[in-house]
Scaffold this active site. Structure first.
Site, PDB file in Angstrom:
ATOM      1  CB  CYS B 176      41.610  45.204  42.906  1.00  0.00           C
ATOM      2  SG  CYS B 176      42.762  43.974  43.800  1.00  0.00           S
ATOM      3  N   GLY B 177      39.144  45.389  44.756  1.00  0.00           N
ATOM      4  CA  GLY B 177      38.293  45.448  46.122  1.00  0.00           C
ATOM      5  C   GLY B 177      37.126  45.929  46.194  1.00  0.00           C
TER       6      GLY B 177
END
Lengths: 342, 223
Positions: B176-177
């Site tokens: 995520c990111g």
């Protein structure tokens, strides 16, 4: 919300499938065998959430050992993270009422099913889908991440209990926005030539279309059929094509983006009136036999089901999305197609 | 605005961009990463998916010898590659250092996520009899730096999900990111206007993600 929209949402939340659950015969350790358990399963719910209703009926019949619960329909292990209504629409071409399922408490087929630790797994799956939908609609999942832990819990509980009132109270906190909001927001952004949004929801990049979370389940038959009962059974999940990808909603002046447009954007080989091959490389496009029209070469969309409704494909897609989506903001579409013939 | 040749500023990539980036990644890997077999492009020629360029990258049967000796000198794993073209018989004559070592096989797939508009790494481990490895066992094969990263980070974590196309449970690495660190990578480089050419997207992505699962890419690939 408009009156007819309220009605539609109620319809979705109250939709249920009558299930007749049989204990798998290899696990019947009592005599006589227990009768099947009858359960009304919410369409927007998930099978593992019904276990607390079903287990009491069978617990005295079970052999000793630990439970690892799973369901099958005519031998096909059921993917627990697909909403019950979607499973029914997809796997029962001719709706079977009650729907006869088999429950197992042993022998989890972990080579075909991802593990399920009861309600926690289902909740995790729900929240994850909600984040993914948020990402598709808003370009980020900040709206979900910014919800308080309590609100997230309450939202999940409202879905688990089928409590539409609670869900309706909580959904403003999700700040998801619907299609109309998306278009007017993006229109105002492009007119101000600025990437700074004045609204709460941020947008990533300059996109001219709205993206709609869709999960498409495609069943293919090779021959035409008279009745739905003649559609052959599904033996493995490999017979179903699952597409988890957003629909790019195109808004053009004077044109209505229909359900058909949406599905054809995901399944281009079923588009319009072009003859298509079955996709073998280098084969090119075959021509239709004109003579008596009996030589069909194009694929055809035979039926589209959403929330148990057989849809007319000319319905505006925005209506379908706003009224028939699931609580995690995904629109689940079951499609039955006749495959293109060589 | 995403035009054909560039990666969008926000660290994401389009489906078309992914196909281009995948080709470039596989080609450079084949040329410069000789300690591994090449990645193959698996086209999605399922009947209902006719878009020409769709597919995913596959690297399979990578052997990781898990020795019982915990003290590995460096962070890198003892990796042997079991190369075989699909048509040939599998060659199991692998260098085995120690009779106690148990060979764990790994398959890696790089699949495009249309929802998040970034690639995702799917992988699975199995022993020589084909039995899947549990996450506990797999964690022991990962570099120890990864394990702590996984346990405490908000950047990556591993979940078990259905493979998007193969109907089997696989492990998925959730970076995520992703788009944030791709953005960082493009900003810290000397590309004009901070826009990374799409051909380098997967290489940059893998330079981070691959390390989590112990697959290193040579520096030459990043040029």
């Amino acid at each position: 919300m408009a009156a007819n929209e309220e009605e539609a949402v109620k319809y979705i939340w109250e939709g249920a499938i009558p299930l007749q659950i049989h204990l798998h015969k290899s696990e019947v350790a009592s005599h006589p065998a227990p009768p099947p358990s009858l359960v009304l399963a919410p369409r927007i719910g998930y099978l593992p959430l019904l276990v607390h209703l079903i287990k009491p009926y069978f617990k005295d019949s079970l052999p000793p050992g630990e439970d690892s619960i799973w369901f099958d329909y005519k031998g096909l292990p059921l993917k627990w993270y697909i909403p019950t209504g979607v499973l029914f629409d997809l796997l029962c071409a001719e709706p079977e009422r009650p729907w006869n399922l088999t429950i197992h408490f042993r022998g989890y087929p972990s080579n075909v099913l991802i593990p399920c630790e009861g309600e926690d797994s289902v909740k995790w799956n729900f929240v994850n889908s909600l984040k993914e939908a948020a990402y598709i609609i808003n370009g980020n999942c900040k709206n979900v991440m910014n919800m308080s832990q309590n609100d997230q819990e309450d939202l999940w509980t409202s879905v688990m209990n089928g409590d539409l009132d609670a869900y309706t109270r909580l959904s403003p906190k999700i700040k998801m926005g619907n299609i109309e909001d998306e278009f007017s927001r993006k229109a105002s952004l492009s007119s101000t030539q600025s990437t700074q949004g004045g609204t709460e929801i941020e947008v990533a990049g300059q996109v001219k279309t709205a993206r709609i979370p869709v999960r498409l389940y495609v069943r293919s038959v090779s021959k035409d059929f008279e009745n739905l009962e003649d559609v052959p059974e599904i033996d493995t999940w490999d017979e179903i094509s699952y597409l988890n990808r957003p629909v790019e909603f195109l808004r053009e002046e004077g044109k209505c983006f229909t359900l058909r447009d949406a599905i054809e954007s995901l399944l281009p080989e079923y588009t319009g009136h072009r003859a298509q091959t079955s996709g073998e490389e280098g084969e090119g496009i075959t021509t239709e036999e004109e003579a008596d029209g009996s030589q069909e070469t194009r694929g055809e969309i035979k039926m589209v089901r959403i929330q148990g409704i057989e849809m007319k494909l000319e319905i505006p897609f925005s209506w379908v999305v706003n009224n028939l989506m699931n609580p995690e903001f995904y629109l689940h579409i079951s499609v039955l197609v006749k495959a293109p013939q060589r | 605005m995403d035009s054909a040749g560039e990666v969008v500023n926000d660290g994401k990539i389009t489906l078309e961009g992914f196909s281009v980036a995948a080709r470039s990644f596989a080609e450079k890997w084949k040329r410069l990463n000789l300690s591994f077999p090449p990645w193959s492009w698996v086209p999605l020629n399922n009947r209902t998916l006719l878009k020409k360029e769709e597919g995913y990258l596959s690297l399979e049967k990578i052997i990781i010898l898990s020795s019982l000796d915990e003290s590995v000198e460096e962070e890198s794993l003892d990796v042997r590659a079991d190369w075989s073209e699909k048509e040939e018989a599998v060659d199991h004559t692998v260098l085995v250092q120690d009779v106690e070592d148990e060979a764990h096989y790994y398959d890696y797939h790089i699949v495009y996520s249309a929802s998040y508009m970034v690639p995702m790494l799917y992988f699975r481990g199995y022993s020589s009899d084909g039995k899947p490895l549990s996450l506990e066992v797999i964690k022991r094969d990962l570099p120890s730096s990864s394990v702590s990263l996984l346990l405490e980070s908000k950047w990556t974590f591993i979940t078990q999900e259905d493979h998007p196309y193969l109907n089997r449970p696989w492990f998925k690495l959730h970076p995520c990111g992703t788009e944030e660190w791709i953005k960082l990578l493009s900003e810290s480089s000397s590309f004009t206007g901070c826009q990374m050419p799409v051909e380098l997207y997967l290489i940059s992505w893998f330079s981070v993600v691959g390390q989590v699962v112990g697959l290193k890419i040579p520096h030459e690939m990043l040029i």
